[in-house]
Design a protein around this motif. Structure first.
Motif, PDB file in Angstrom:
ATOM      1  N   ASP A  79       0.821  -1.203   0.000  1.00  0.00           N
ATOM      2  CA  ASP A  79       0.000   0.000   0.000  1.00  0.00           C
ATOM      3  C   ASP A  79       0.857   1.256   0.000  1.00  0.00           C
ATOM      4  O   ASP A  79       0.528   2.254  -0.643  1.00  0.00           O
ATOM      5  N   ARG A  80       1.968   1.199   0.727  1.00  0.00           N
ATOM      6  CA  ARG A  80       2.856   2.365   0.786  1.00  0.00           C
ATOM      7  C   ARG A  80       3.440   2.651  -0.605  1.00  0.00           C
ATOM      8  O   ARG A  80       3.516   3.813  -1.028  1.00  0.00           O
ATOM      9  N   VAL A  81       3.851   1.605  -1.309  1.00  0.00           N
ATOM     10  CA  VAL A  81       4.392   1.773  -2.655  1.00  0.00           C
ATOM     11  C   VAL A  81       3.316   2.334  -3.586  1.00  0.00           C
ATOM     12  O   VAL A  81       3.574   3.235  -4.398  1.00  0.00           O
ATOM     13  N   THR A  82       2.094   1.808  -3.469  1.00  0.00           N
ATOM     14  CA  THR A  82       0.984   2.289  -4.294  1.00  0.00           C
ATOM     15  C   THR A  82       0.742   3.776  -4.067  1.00  0.00           C
ATOM     16  O   THR A  82       0.533   4.540  -5.019  1.00  0.00           O
ATOM     17  N   ALA A  83       0.780   4.184  -2.812  1.00  0.00           N
ATOM     18  CA  ALA A  83       0.517   5.584  -2.481  1.00  0.00           C
ATOM     19  C   ALA A  83       1.632   6.502  -2.967  1.00  0.00           C
ATOM     20  O   ALA A  83       1.377   7.528  -3.605  1.00  0.00           O
ATOM     21  N   VAL A  84       2.871   6.136  -2.691  1.00  0.00           N
ATOM     22  CA  VAL A  84       4.007   6.985  -3.064  1.00  0.00           C
ATOM     23  C   VAL A  84       4.167   7.053  -4.580  1.00  0.00           C
ATOM     24  O   VAL A  84       4.664   8.051  -5.115  1.00  0.00           O
ATOM     25  N   ALA A  85       3.716   6.012  -5.275  1.00  0.00           N
ATOM     26  CA  ALA A  85       3.843   6.004  -6.732  1.00  0.00           C
ATOM     27  C   ALA A  85       3.080   7.143  -7.387  1.00  0.00           C
ATOM     28  O   ALA A  85       3.461   7.610  -8.470  1.00  0.00           O
ATOM     29  N   VAL A  86       2.018   7.612  -6.753  1.00  0.00           N
ATOM     30  CA  VAL A  86       1.200   8.664  -7.364  1.00  0.00           C
ATOM     31  C   VAL A  86       1.997   9.960  -7.556  1.00  0.00           C
ATOM     32  O   VAL A  86       2.097  10.457  -8.685  1.00  0.00           O
ATOM     33  N   GLY A  92       3.653  11.077 -11.097  1.00  0.00           N
ATOM     34  CA  GLY A  92       3.150  12.376 -11.553  1.00  0.00           C
ATOM     35  C   GLY A  92       4.285  13.326 -11.880  1.00  0.00           C
ATOM     36  O   GLY A  92       4.275  13.996 -12.913  1.00  0.00           O
ATOM     37  N   LEU A  93       5.285  13.369 -11.001  1.00  0.00           N
ATOM     38  CA  LEU A  93       6.443  14.238 -11.245  1.00  0.00           C
ATOM     39  C   LEU A  93       7.206  13.777 -12.478  1.00  0.00           C
ATOM     40  O   LEU A  93       7.648  14.601 -13.295  1.00  0.00           O
ATOM     41  N   ALA A  94       7.347  12.454 -12.633  1.00  0.00           N
ATOM     42  CA  ALA A  94       8.033  11.918 -13.817  1.00  0.00           C
ATOM     43  C   ALA A  94       7.272  12.274 -15.092  1.00  0.00           C
ATOM     44  O   ALA A  94       7.879  12.609 -16.118  1.00  0.00           O
ATOM     45  N   MET A  95       5.943  12.213 -15.032  1.00  0.00           N
ATOM     46  CA  MET A  95       5.116  12.553 -16.196  1.00  0.00           C
ATOM     47  C   MET A  95       5.327  14.009 -16.599  1.00  0.00           C
ATOM     48  O   MET A  95       5.429  14.343 -17.788  1.00  0.00           O
ATOM     49  N   TRP A  96       5.415  14.859 -15.594  1.00  0.00           N
ATOM     50  CA  TRP A  96       5.610  16.278 -15.891  1.00  0.00           C
ATOM     51  C   TRP A  96       7.009  16.543 -16.444  1.00  0.00           C
ATOM     52  O   TRP A  96       7.181  17.294 -17.406  1.00  0.00           O
ATOM     53  N   LEU A  97       8.027  15.917 -15.842  1.00  0.00           N
ATOM     54  CA  LEU A  97       9.402  16.168 -16.257  1.00  0.00           C
ATOM     55  C   LEU A  97       9.705  15.612 -17.645  1.00  0.00           C
ATOM     56  O   LEU A  97      10.445  16.216 -18.415  1.00  0.00           O
ATOM     57  N   THR A  98       9.143  14.448 -17.953  1.00  0.00           N
ATOM     58  CA  THR A  98       9.474  13.787 -19.225  1.00  0.00           C
ATOM     59  C   THR A  98       8.542  14.169 -20.368  1.00  0.00           C
ATOM     60  O   THR A  98       8.947  14.175 -21.527  1.00  0.00           O
ATOM     61  N   GLN A  99       7.278  14.471 -20.049  1.00  0.00           N
ATOM     62  CA  GLN A  99       6.294  14.740 -21.089  1.00  0.00           C
ATOM     63  C   GLN A  99       5.734  16.163 -21.024  1.00  0.00           C
ATOM     64  O   GLN A  99       4.943  16.542 -21.886  1.00  0.00           O
ATOM     65  N   GLU A 100       6.132  16.910 -19.996  1.00  0.00           N
ATOM     66  CA  GLU A 100       5.561  18.235 -19.760  1.00  0.00           C
ATOM     67  C   GLU A 100       4.042  18.165 -19.692  1.00  0.00           C
ATOM     68  O   GLU A 100       3.330  19.070 -20.150  1.00  0.00           O
ATOM     69  N   ASN A 101       3.564  17.072 -19.099  1.00  0.00           N
ATOM     70  CA  ASN A 101       2.121  16.863 -18.942  1.00  0.00           C
ATOM     71  C   ASN A 101       1.684  17.469 -17.612  1.00  0.00           C
ATOM     72  O   ASN A 101       2.091  17.001 -16.547  1.00  0.00           O
ATOM     73  N   HIS A 113      -0.950  17.256 -15.976  1.00  0.00           N
ATOM     74  CA  HIS A 113      -1.693  16.388 -15.068  1.00  0.00           C
ATOM     75  C   HIS A 113      -0.769  15.797 -13.996  1.00  0.00           C
ATOM     76  O   HIS A 113      -1.194  15.580 -12.859  1.00  0.00           O
ATOM     77  N   GLY A 114       0.464  15.535 -14.382  1.00  0.00           N
ATOM     78  CA  GLY A 114       1.400  14.968 -13.418  1.00  0.00           C
ATOM     79  C   GLY A 114       1.694  15.934 -12.293  1.00  0.00           C
ATOM     80  O   GLY A 114       1.733  15.550 -11.112  1.00  0.00           O
ATOM     81  N   LEU A 115       1.881  17.197 -12.640  1.00  0.00           N
ATOM     82  CA  LEU A 115       2.163  18.207 -11.622  1.00  0.00           C
ATOM     83  C   LEU A 115       0.931  18.429 -10.743  1.00  0.00           C
ATOM     84  O   LEU A 115       1.054  18.639  -9.530  1.00  0.00           O
ATOM     85  N   VAL A 116      -0.249  18.362 -11.332  1.00  0.00           N
ATOM     86  CA  VAL A 116      -1.484  18.493 -10.565  1.00  0.00           C
ATOM     87  C   VAL A 116      -1.586  17.375  -9.536  1.00  0.00           C
ATOM     88  O   VAL A 116      -2.022  17.589  -8.397  1.00  0.00           O
ATOM     89  N   ALA A 117      -1.175  16.162  -9.917  1.00  0.00           N
ATOM     90  CA  ALA A 117      -1.203  15.038  -8.984  1.00  0.00           C
ATOM     91  C   ALA A 117      -0.266  15.281  -7.806  1.00  0.00           C
ATOM     92  O   ALA A 117      -0.584  14.932  -6.661  1.00  0.00           O
ATOM     93  N   VAL A 118       0.878  15.876  -8.061  1.00  0.00           N
ATOM     94  CA  VAL A 118       1.818  16.196  -6.983  1.00  0.00           C
ATOM     95  C   VAL A 118       1.193  17.204  -6.028  1.00  0.00           C
ATOM     96  O   VAL A 118       1.276  17.067  -4.800  1.00  0.00           O
ATOM     97  N   TYR A 119       0.559  18.224  -6.589  1.00  0.00           N
ATOM     98  CA  TYR A 119      -0.099  19.228  -5.755  1.00  0.00           C
ATOM     99  C   TYR A 119      -1.202  18.586  -4.908  1.00  0.00           C
ATOM    100  O   TYR A 119      -1.344  18.873  -3.715  1.00  0.00           O
TER     101      TYR A 119
END
Length: 225
Positions: free
Chosen positions: A167-174, A178-187, A189-195
């Motif tokens: 469960d901890r891995v599942t939670a931290v993965a979000v 999300g940060l990886a999505m923003w950094l690699t794709q400039e998406n 939505h990833g940054l919104v997930a971090v917020y």
């Protein structure tokens, strides 16, 4: 995010859970937005979040406009209904609506404050759609799960400890993905997930302290085991 939400609220049957009225409210608004688009050709032009157009209402109405085609509309409606229902069973209806509203208002302001986010606001794909606020809301569930797992590990047996790690891995993965999505794709939505995860973590900390009071009052609380 949905997996985090299901883990946070429990994998039990839906029977016996309170009616998720907050999810119903958001779902009705989202469907009404689609119906309005189908019946009024000028709906998108009048209600989207195009920064070139004026209108204070656009920030709110654009969330209930959809511009992703039939598949995108169905996906957005389904994920909104699922995530909002899980959030209701985790946080309660009022806080679910407040988190969704935060997902509308906070990301762009945080981007400006932190000097990040790029020119996502100028991308026509971001002028409408509920996915951003849904991502934000869903990420709060991951934070709730992480808080719950942290509180449940003390004195747990081997099997429970293994489940807690999962469960901890599942939670931290979000936020990590999300940060990886923003950094690699400039998406965005990833940054919104971090917020959303950050806001949810703050709320989960408060809820964990107040957990005993919430349980005694009959309120739903998924941040404490």
């Amino acid at each position: 995010m949905a997996k985090s939400g299901r883990a946070a609220v429990g994998e039990g049957l839906l029977r016996g859970r309170p009616f998720p009225w907050a999810a119903a409210v958001l779902g009705v608004l989202a469907v009404a937005g689609v119906v309005l688009q189908l019946s009024w050709p000028g709906a998108m032009e009048a209600l989207d979040a195009d920064p070139a157009e004026s209108g204070w209402w656009r920030e709110f109405t654009s969330v209930f406009m959809q511009n992703g085609g039939v598949g995108g509309v169905l996906w957005n409606l389904a994920t909104l209904a699922l995530v909002a229902a899980l959030a209701h069973w985790c946080w309660g209806g009022t806080l679910t609506l407040l988190f969704f509203l935060s997902g509308i208002l906070l990301p762009e302001r945080l981007d400006t404050l932190l000097g990040i986010g790029g020119d996502a606001g100028a991308d026509p794909r971001n002028f409408a759609g509920s996915s951003g606020a849904t991502y934000f809301l869903g990420a709060t569930l991951a934070a709730a799960l992480l808080t719950r797992v942290h509180g449940a590990t003390a004195g747990a047996g081997a099997e429970a400890a293994a489940g807690a790690v999962k469960d901890r891995v599942t939670a931290v993965a979000v936020p990590v993905l999300g940060l990886a999505m923003w950094l690699t794709q400039e998406n965005g939505h990833g940054l919104v997930a971090v917020y959303g995860f950050a806001v949810g973590a703050g709320a989960a900390g408060v809820w964990a302290v107040r957990g005993r009071t919430r349980r005694s009052s009959g309120a739903v609380d998924c941040t404490t085991p």
